[in-house]
Motif scaffolding. Structure first.
Motif, PDB file in Angstrom:
ATOM      1  N   GLY A   1      54.517  25.144  10.614  1.00 23.69           N
ATOM      2  CA  GLY A   1      54.218  26.550  10.370  1.00 23.69           C
ATOM      3  C   GLY A   1      53.122  27.111  11.247  1.00 23.69           C
ATOM      4  N   TYR A   2      52.131  26.295  11.566  1.00 23.50           N
ATOM      5  CA  TYR A   2      51.021  26.769  12.392  1.00 23.50           C
ATOM      6  C   TYR A   2      51.360  26.730  13.890  1.00 23.50           C
ATOM      7  CZ  TYR A   2      47.625  27.068   8.560  1.00 23.50           C
ATOM      8  OH  TYR A   2      46.945  27.436   7.418  1.00 23.50           O
ATOM      9  N   GLU A   3      52.516  26.162  14.234  1.00 24.98           N
ATOM     10  CA  GLU A   3      52.916  26.079  15.641  1.00 24.98           C
ATOM     11  C   GLU A   3      54.076  27.001  15.997  1.00 24.98           C
ATOM     12  OE1 GLU A   3      52.281  22.961  13.920  1.00 24.98           O
ATOM     13  OE2 GLU A   3      50.271  23.224  14.758  1.00 24.98           O
ATOM     14  N   ASP A   4      54.648  27.685  15.019  1.00 23.06           N
ATOM     15  CA  ASP A   4      55.824  28.526  15.242  1.00 23.06           C
ATOM     16  C   ASP A   4      55.397  29.982  15.429  1.00 23.06           C
ATOM     17  OD1 ASP A   4      58.226  29.875  15.263  1.00 23.06           O
ATOM     18  OD2 ASP A   4      59.049  28.850  13.504  1.00 23.06           O
ATOM     19  N   HIS A   5      55.378  30.446  16.668  1.00 23.56           N
ATOM     20  CA  HIS A   5      54.894  31.798  16.958  1.00 23.56           C
ATOM     21  C   HIS A   5      55.730  32.881  16.303  1.00 23.56           C
ATOM     22  CE1 HIS A   5      58.108  32.960  19.796  1.00 23.56           C
ATOM     23  NE2 HIS A   5      58.165  31.668  20.059  1.00 23.56           N
ATOM     24  N   ARG A   6      56.964  32.551  15.938  1.00 25.16           N
ATOM     25  CA  ARG A   6      57.853  33.562  15.335  1.00 25.16           C
ATOM     26  C   ARG A   6      57.363  34.016  13.967  1.00 25.16           C
ATOM     27  NH1 ARG A   6      63.239  30.150  15.433  1.00 25.16           N
ATOM     28  NH2 ARG A   6      61.693  28.675  14.613  1.00 25.16           N
ATOM     29  N   LEU A   7      56.534  33.224  13.329  1.00 22.11           N
ATOM     30  CA  LEU A   7      56.054  33.545  11.985  1.00 22.11           C
ATOM     31  C   LEU A   7      54.811  34.424  11.990  1.00 22.11           C
ATOM     32  CD1 LEU A   7      56.333  29.980  10.406  1.00 22.11           C
ATOM     33  CD2 LEU A   7      58.005  31.842  10.228  1.00 22.11           C
ATOM     34  N   TRP A   8      54.165  34.546  13.142  1.00 23.67           N
ATOM     35  CA  TRP A   8      52.813  35.093  13.176  1.00 23.67           C
ATOM     36  C   TRP A   8      52.753  36.456  13.848  1.00 23.67           C
ATOM     37  CZ3 TRP A   8      48.790  32.377  10.877  1.00 23.67           C
ATOM     38  CH2 TRP A   8      49.120  31.087  10.456  1.00 23.67           C
ATOM     39  N   LEU A   9      51.902  37.319  13.297  1.00 16.85           N
ATOM     40  CA  LEU A   9      51.581  38.566  13.964  1.00 16.85           C
ATOM     41  C   LEU A   9      50.893  38.269  15.290  1.00 16.85           C
ATOM     42  CD1 LEU A   9      50.154  40.416  10.835  1.00 16.85           C
ATOM     43  CD2 LEU A   9      52.352  40.904  11.934  1.00 16.85           C
ATOM     44  N   SER A  10      50.956  39.192  16.232  1.00 17.17           N
ATOM     45  CA  SER A  10      50.363  38.956  17.549  1.00 17.17           C
ATOM     46  C   SER A  10      48.876  38.649  17.458  1.00 17.17           C
ATOM     47  CB  SER A  10      50.597  40.178  18.445  1.00 17.17           C
ATOM     48  OG  SER A  10      49.975  40.005  19.700  1.00 17.17           O
ATOM     49  N   ASP A  11      48.121  39.459  16.723  1.00 19.28           N
ATOM     50  CA  ASP A  11      46.687  39.206  16.578  1.00 19.28           C
ATOM     51  C   ASP A  11      46.439  37.868  15.884  1.00 19.28           C
ATOM     52  OD1 ASP A  11      46.108  41.579  17.801  1.00 19.28           O
ATOM     53  OD2 ASP A  11      45.536  42.645  15.976  1.00 19.28           O
ATOM     54  N   ALA A  12      47.311  37.536  14.940  1.00 25.18           N
ATOM     55  CA  ALA A  12      47.154  36.284  14.205  1.00 25.18           C
ATOM     56  C   ALA A  12      47.385  35.083  15.119  1.00 25.18           C
ATOM     57  CB  ALA A  12      48.134  36.252  13.033  1.00 25.18           C
ATOM     58  N   TRP A  13      48.379  35.170  15.979  1.00 22.77           N
ATOM     59  CA  TRP A  13      48.674  34.062  16.893  1.00 22.77           C
ATOM     60  C   TRP A  13      47.512  33.830  17.842  1.00 22.77           C
ATOM     61  CZ3 TRP A  13      51.705  30.163  16.581  1.00 22.77           C
ATOM     62  CH2 TRP A  13      52.087  29.441  17.712  1.00 22.77           C
ATOM     63  N   ALA A  14      46.912  34.918  18.324  1.00 19.76           N
ATOM     64  CA  ALA A  14      45.744  34.796  19.191  1.00 19.76           C
ATOM     65  C   ALA A  14      44.565  34.202  18.429  1.00 19.76           C
ATOM     66  CB  ALA A  14      45.376  36.163  19.766  1.00 19.76           C
ATOM     67  N   TRP A  15      44.414  34.578  17.152  1.00 20.95           N
ATOM     68  CA  TRP A  15      43.327  34.042  16.311  1.00 20.95           C
ATOM     69  C   TRP A  15      43.494  32.544  16.104  1.00 20.95           C
ATOM     70  CZ3 TRP A  15      44.086  32.443  11.019  1.00 20.95           C
ATOM     71  CH2 TRP A  15      42.907  32.156  10.323  1.00 20.95           C
ATOM     72  N   LEU A  16      44.734  32.097  15.847  1.00 25.57           N
ATOM     73  CA  LEU A  16      44.983  30.666  15.674  1.00 25.57           C
ATOM     74  C   LEU A  16      44.518  29.882  16.891  1.00 25.57           C
ATOM     75  CD1 LEU A  16      48.585  30.343  14.162  1.00 25.57           C
ATOM     76  CD2 LEU A  16      46.415  30.088  12.976  1.00 25.57           C
ATOM     77  N   ASP A  17      44.882  30.376  18.068  1.00 25.84           N
ATOM     78  CA  ASP A  17      44.537  29.680  19.299  1.00 25.84           C
ATOM     79  C   ASP A  17      43.039  29.718  19.558  1.00 25.84           C
ATOM     80  OD1 ASP A  17      45.329  28.407  21.880  1.00 25.84           O
ATOM     81  OD2 ASP A  17      44.483  30.263  22.693  1.00 25.84           O
ATOM     82  N   ARG A  18      42.452  30.889  19.351  1.00 32.43           N
ATOM     83  CA  ARG A  18      41.023  31.056  19.649  1.00 32.43           C
ATOM     84  C   ARG A  18      40.149  30.213  18.734  1.00 32.43           C
ATOM     85  NH1 ARG A  18      41.158  35.997  19.048  1.00 32.43           N
ATOM     86  NH2 ARG A  18      40.253  36.260  16.975  1.00 32.43           N
TER      87      ARG A  18
END
Length: 421
Positions: free
Chosen positions: A236-253
């Protein structure tokens, strides 16, 4: 936090006098300070949190600033430096210490702050049962109850940063989750939203207005730790399809891969590191994570209006799920706040909605400094409902609107799924 609504009823409800509620609430906060050392009470672990000593002082600043200064002509400030040190963010009250520097206030000591609290309590006694001051006294009680919850969550974060994971309480609560499967259906239609009684409310809970709801269903239970483990295991934390754009950037950052306070099969609590119960509600997640999980589960988050329509009438001040060391109850019954999973909508964790924190139609902030609390923060945050295990009993209600930024997760935040019908 500062309430800004006028009210004719006590913040905690019932027939208990305002004077009794005032003293019980003040005592409750001080009871929660007793397990803490001077260093515990002074530390500030991040910008979002405040030291426990600061909460004890700021709530005292409230009474001195908004009641004693203006309504007790003979009262004199306890210390001329305290208004600068313990104002939070009220521009109308002048200069103040930057929030990120609150942990630098090694002096006054906690003993000094407690002496100030006793001084203010004594000065407040003549005002407490005077009907002319009832509205502000009620506001102040609600304000201090909010800071009791913040004290609990802030000190949990601070203790979690200690390498040895010290406990605030030695004995955790032991309770078997009682959540029920299934969905609560709602036919939709026009719902009346907002505070609708003569009791206490913050100004952001009104005015009452109408909202059009499409048919929907709300889950009877909160998402659990076990379900979140399945989300992680499924990538779930690796599937970009589930995440909002800002959220995906937050996960990485921020390298986010699990809820806050999780490590292996344990989680940090007010009782130190404890084995994680797979059936207990998941907590300490962000809006970003809640939204991604809902997408993964084939559901969505409810709107605040849907949640309120289901919850109206179910918020009982005597709920066993609520924090059981609240004003109006025996303070020696205090127990560590812990979400256990009940059959009720209230009292385990604050539940994210998909609603942005915005003013209701015809909303107007209150006049003066107290009007600075709600209105100026209505941007970029999300509404949460339901109260948590750290919320003082009776403090929340169906119309209550808590709110946080989408990345914040140090509060007891969780989620309850919704779906369209």
């Amino acid at each position: 936090m500062l309430p800004t609504a006028s009210t004719r009823q006590p913040a905690t409800g019932g027939s208990v006098s305002l004077a009794a509620q005032f003293m019980a609430t003040r005592q409750l906060l001080e009871t929660l300070l007793e397990p803490l050392s001077e260093a515990d009470a002074t530390i500030q672990s991040m910008d979002d949190a405040s030291p426990a000593k600061w909460h004890a002082a700021h709530t005292t600043w409230f009474w001195e600033t908004f009641l004693l200064r203006d309504r007790a002509p003979e009262y004199r400030l306890f210390n001329e430096d305290f208004p600068f040190l313990f104002n939070s963010y009220y521009e109308a009250e002048g200069d103040r210490l930057l929030r990120r520097n609150r942990g630098l206030v090694t002096r006054p000591t906690l003993a000094d702050v407690l002496e100030w609290r006793a001084h203010v309590n004594e000065a407040m006694l003549p005002l407490l049962d005077d009907p002319a001051h009832a509205d502000l006294v009620t506001l102040g009680i609600a304000h201090e109850q909010q800071h009791i919850e913040l004290l609990l969550t802030d000190i949990k974060h601070a203790l979690s940063k200690n390498p040895i994971g010290p406990a605030m309480w030695n004995t955790p609560q032991v309770a078997k989750p009682q959540q029920e499967d299934g969905w609560i259906s709602h036919p939709g239609g026009i719902a009346r939203i907002g505070h609708q009684s003569d009791g206490f409310a913050f100004d952001n809970e009104g005015p009452v207005h109408r909202a059009l709801l499409e048919p929907f269903a709300l889950s009877r239970r909160l998402v659990t730790n076990g379900e979140w483990d399945a989300f992680i295991a499924d990538g779930g934390y690796e599937d970009h399809r589930l995440w909002l754009s800002d959220a995906w950037a937050w996960l990485d950052r921020c390298n986010i891969r699990k809820p806050l306070y999780w490590h292996d099969g344990e989680q940090f609590t007010h009782c130190g590191w404890q084995e994680r119960d797979p059936d207990a509600p998941v907590t300490h997640i962000s809006y970003y994570e809640a939204d991604a999980f809902a997408s993964w589960a084939g559901a969505r988050l409810p709107t605040e209006f849907e949640w309120e329509a289901i919850a109206r009438g179910q918020d009982t001040p005597d709920s066993d799920a609520a924090f059981n060391a609240s004003a109006g109850n025996q303070l020696d019954h205090a127990a560590p706040p812990q979400p256990v999973g009940t059959s009720e909508l209230f009292g385990d964790c604050w539940q994210f909605t998909r609603s942005a924190y915005l003013p209701y139609p015809r909303f107007a902030p209150a006049e003066g400094a107290v009007g600075e609390y709600n209105g100026k923060f209505m941007a970029g945050q999300w509404v949460l409902k339901g109260a948590s295990c750290a919320t003082v009993r009776g403090h929340s209600r169906a119309s209550y609107r808590n709110f946080f930024y989408p990345q914040q997760r140090w509060q007891f935040t969780g989620l309850r799924l919704a779906k369209d019908l």
